[in-house]
Design an enzyme around this catalytic site. Sequence first.
Site, PDB file in Angstrom:
ATOM      1  N   ASP A  96     -12.273  11.935   3.714  1.00 38.80           N
ATOM      2  CA  ASP A  96     -12.736  10.620   3.297  1.00 38.80           C
ATOM      3  C   ASP A  96     -14.170  10.434   3.784  1.00 38.80           C
ATOM      4  O   ASP A  96     -14.431  10.410   4.979  1.00 38.80           O
ATOM      5  CB  ASP A  96     -11.817   9.577   3.959  1.00 38.80           C
ATOM      6  CG  ASP A  96     -11.713   8.300   3.175  1.00 38.80           C
ATOM      7  OD1 ASP A  96     -12.713   7.888   2.585  1.00 38.80           O
ATOM      8  OD2 ASP A  96     -10.614   7.702   3.189  1.00 38.80           O
ATOM      9  N   ASP A 196     -15.661   6.711  -0.161  1.00 37.95           N
ATOM     10  CA  ASP A 196     -15.338   5.320   0.123  1.00 37.95           C
ATOM     11  C   ASP A 196     -16.332   4.372  -0.573  1.00 37.95           C
ATOM     12  O   ASP A 196     -17.552   4.598  -0.504  1.00 37.95           O
ATOM     13  CB  ASP A 196     -15.428   5.136   1.641  1.00 37.95           C
ATOM     14  CG  ASP A 196     -14.899   3.810   2.124  1.00 37.95           C
ATOM     15  OD1 ASP A 196     -13.720   3.532   1.896  1.00 37.95           O
ATOM     16  OD2 ASP A 196     -15.675   3.046   2.744  1.00 37.95           O
ATOM     17  N   GLU A 248     -13.961   5.815  -4.789  1.00 40.04           N
ATOM     18  CA  GLU A 248     -13.335   4.497  -4.727  1.00 40.04           C
ATOM     19  C   GLU A 248     -14.333   3.499  -5.308  1.00 40.04           C
ATOM     20  O   GLU A 248     -15.430   3.326  -4.779  1.00 40.04           O
ATOM     21  CB  GLU A 248     -13.006   4.113  -3.288  1.00 40.04           C
ATOM     22  CG  GLU A 248     -12.253   2.798  -3.237  1.00 40.04           C
ATOM     23  CD  GLU A 248     -12.283   2.102  -1.891  1.00 40.04           C
ATOM     24  OE1 GLU A 248     -11.379   1.321  -1.622  1.00 40.04           O
ATOM     25  OE2 GLU A 248     -13.224   2.330  -1.114  1.00 40.04           O
ATOM     26  N   HIS A 322      -3.885   2.470   1.829  1.00 39.19           N
ATOM     27  CA  HIS A 322      -3.915   1.801   3.132  1.00 39.19           C
ATOM     28  C   HIS A 322      -4.525   0.401   3.058  1.00 39.19           C
ATOM     29  O   HIS A 322      -4.587  -0.276   4.076  1.00 39.19           O
ATOM     30  CB  HIS A 322      -4.696   2.673   4.109  1.00 39.19           C
ATOM     31  CG  HIS A 322      -6.125   2.824   3.681  1.00 39.19           C
ATOM     32  ND1 HIS A 322      -6.473   3.550   2.547  1.00 39.19           N
ATOM     33  CD2 HIS A 322      -7.271   2.315   4.171  1.00 39.19           C
ATOM     34  CE1 HIS A 322      -7.790   3.474   2.386  1.00 39.19           C
ATOM     35  NE2 HIS A 322      -8.297   2.740   3.348  1.00 39.19           N
ATOM     36  N   ASP A 323      -5.013  -0.003   1.897  1.00 33.60           N
ATOM     37  CA  ASP A 323      -5.580  -1.348   1.744  1.00 33.60           C
ATOM     38  C   ASP A 323      -4.676  -2.259   0.920  1.00 33.60           C
ATOM     39  O   ASP A 323      -5.004  -3.431   0.713  1.00 33.60           O
ATOM     40  CB  ASP A 323      -6.936  -1.280   1.009  1.00 33.60           C
ATOM     41  CG  ASP A 323      -7.991  -0.510   1.778  1.00 33.60           C
ATOM     42  OD1 ASP A 323      -7.965  -0.545   3.021  1.00 33.60           O
ATOM     43  OD2 ASP A 323      -8.835   0.134   1.128  1.00 33.60           O
TER      44      ASP A 323
HETATM   45  C1  GLC Z   1     -12.670   0.997   1.607  1.00 34.26           C
HETATM   46  C2  GLC Z   1     -11.564   1.472   2.492  1.00 34.26           C
HETATM   47  C3  GLC Z   1     -11.207   0.367   3.433  1.00 34.26           C
HETATM   48  C4  GLC Z   1     -12.416   0.045   4.272  1.00 34.26           C
HETATM   49  C5  GLC Z   1     -13.638  -0.251   3.413  1.00 34.26           C
HETATM   50  C6  GLC Z   1     -14.905  -0.206   4.203  1.00 34.26           C
HETATM   51  O1  GLC Z   1     -12.303  -0.061   0.795  1.00 34.26           O
HETATM   52  O2  GLC Z   1     -10.485   1.907   1.725  1.00 34.26           O
HETATM   53  O3  GLC Z   1     -10.110   0.663   4.239  1.00 34.26           O
HETATM   54  O4  GLC Z   1     -12.156  -1.050   5.094  1.00 34.26           O
HETATM   55  O5  GLC Z   1     -13.794   0.677   2.373  1.00 34.26           O
HETATM   56  O6  GLC Z   1     -15.206   1.109   4.588  1.00 34.26           O
END
Ligand code: GLC
Length: 549
Positions: A96, A196, A248, A322-323
């Site tokens: 990641d 990310d 993402e 995880h979010d």
């Molecule tokens: C992404 C991750 C999340 C994190 C955010 C900032 O959305 O999945 O868990 O808090 O980025 O890095």
Amino acid sequence: MAEFKNKVIYQIYPKSFCDSNGDGLGDLRGVTSKLDYLAELGVSCLWLTPFFPSPQRDNGYDVADYRAVDPRFGTMADLEELIREADKRGIGLMLDMVFNHTSTEHAWFQRALAGEKKYQDYYIFKEGSPDKAPTNWVSKFGGPAWEYLPALGKWYLHLFDVSQADLNWENPEVRAELADILRFWKAKGIQGFRFDVVNLISKPAVYEDDHQGDGRRFYTDGPKIHQYLKELNEATFGRDPGIITVGEMSSTSMENCFRYAGADGQELSMVFSFHHLKVDFVGNEKWVLVPADFGKLKEILFSWQEGMAAHGAWNAVFWCNHDQPRVVSRFGDEGEYWKESAKMLANVIHAMRGTPYIYQGEEIGMTNAGFGSIDQYRDVESLNHFRILQEKGLTEENAYQILQIHSRDNSRTPMQWTSGENGGFTTGEPWIEVNKNCSYINAEAELQDDDSIFHYYQKLIALRKEYDVIAYGELKPLDEKNPSVFAYEREYQGEKMLVICNFYGKEVTWDSETELGEYQCVLSNYEVHNIEGSRIGLKPYEAVVLYKK
Ligand code: GLC
């Protein structure tokens, strides 16, 4: 580019997966110890969320050093062992990469603070008076997106927590550093990268107030985003056929995703988009209590399926990470139809066009944590919003109700391996409470039961490998406006597959446009089917996959 269409990727949140040394935190050796379990499930690749040195303000998404392993999670030797052992089982590792921001403890930021101009240019610093932030933008975790540093007389931008300073991608040195980090991990045998919030890296040329929203329209899919991704691709993973990449994409548009995940492979292999997971929000506001809108859910998923396919672009398909809250709690039934609904939801996603992702514990039907006391929560976003909601006038009780539905901690409770103490996750004190329902929801029980959710996921993964129509076929939505049935057809070189799912706990009949008797049932969460001609009677949360050649 690597073949990723018939693969399934499994996401591991190392902190909550398996603790090998009894300190209450999951670690890399814990992951290695569970490789046989993952191989049995049949996944091809493991995405590990960040295990790099970090103050853990945002559970590792605040990276202080991109080239090392945080001692909490183990050593570089542990990671190398994990890579080797996974490889023996035909499983690759995806790391990641948090490249939108670093932790303020990262050496670059520390040197910027110490006054080094070179490193100040690694971040987004703006001159200004202490009483007025450069813009009115709001942080994704609540509160202003700027922080003032009296010692420097400057503000810095943080789209997330105040300890996560946004990097300045305009600076070619920053881009070169980040490309170097990817080469470092590739040389270690890493076979994939998840980037990310990568569509937020290109900031606008001019910083101005947003009078319509929280500022996201200025930096989401920003002006140079495609240029930056192409450059990174060419400099690092682009020419390596073994590497899978996924971006993402926060609040993105489909038009941009055609390019992010295009068949030409100039940017990334695939994208995560989140519009389908906002059907229980009000607009972009997630801290509310509204029922999920099924019509909208179907409409969004189908439009992304069709739109991306029409442009030869590729989706990652998923419910959980995880979010996100646990999907069985969100769209299924934690009670009477726990098993049926968990299988049906898996079926909806896994038979689609796209690469499916499974988030740890999803394959055993883990449910939301539902914590009722603020000291059980750990997530910075949840803690901030618990306060913000009450500042807005909600009662404490209402604030809890919202957290219980939407908090990211719902999916961060430890993996439930056994019915024993702490669900077999740790022999110590877990960093976050284990869900009490580990007494009956756990991997050990799932492995013993032939009819379990685990075995259904295993079959779905095998089905994708066996029937090319799933990985390579076209998708056509069926009966789109039906208020309770989620149905679609897949087609590839004369093969046809019908996926028919009852999204609710009430029996329904569904009329197909074709004769169903010509099809053979290749998977279902019920044993007996009620098919007559072109009509099928669906039991609560029934999922049926029909196939003909
Ligand atoms: C992404 C991750 C999340 C994190 C955010 C900032 O959305 O999945 O868990 O808090 O980025 O890095």
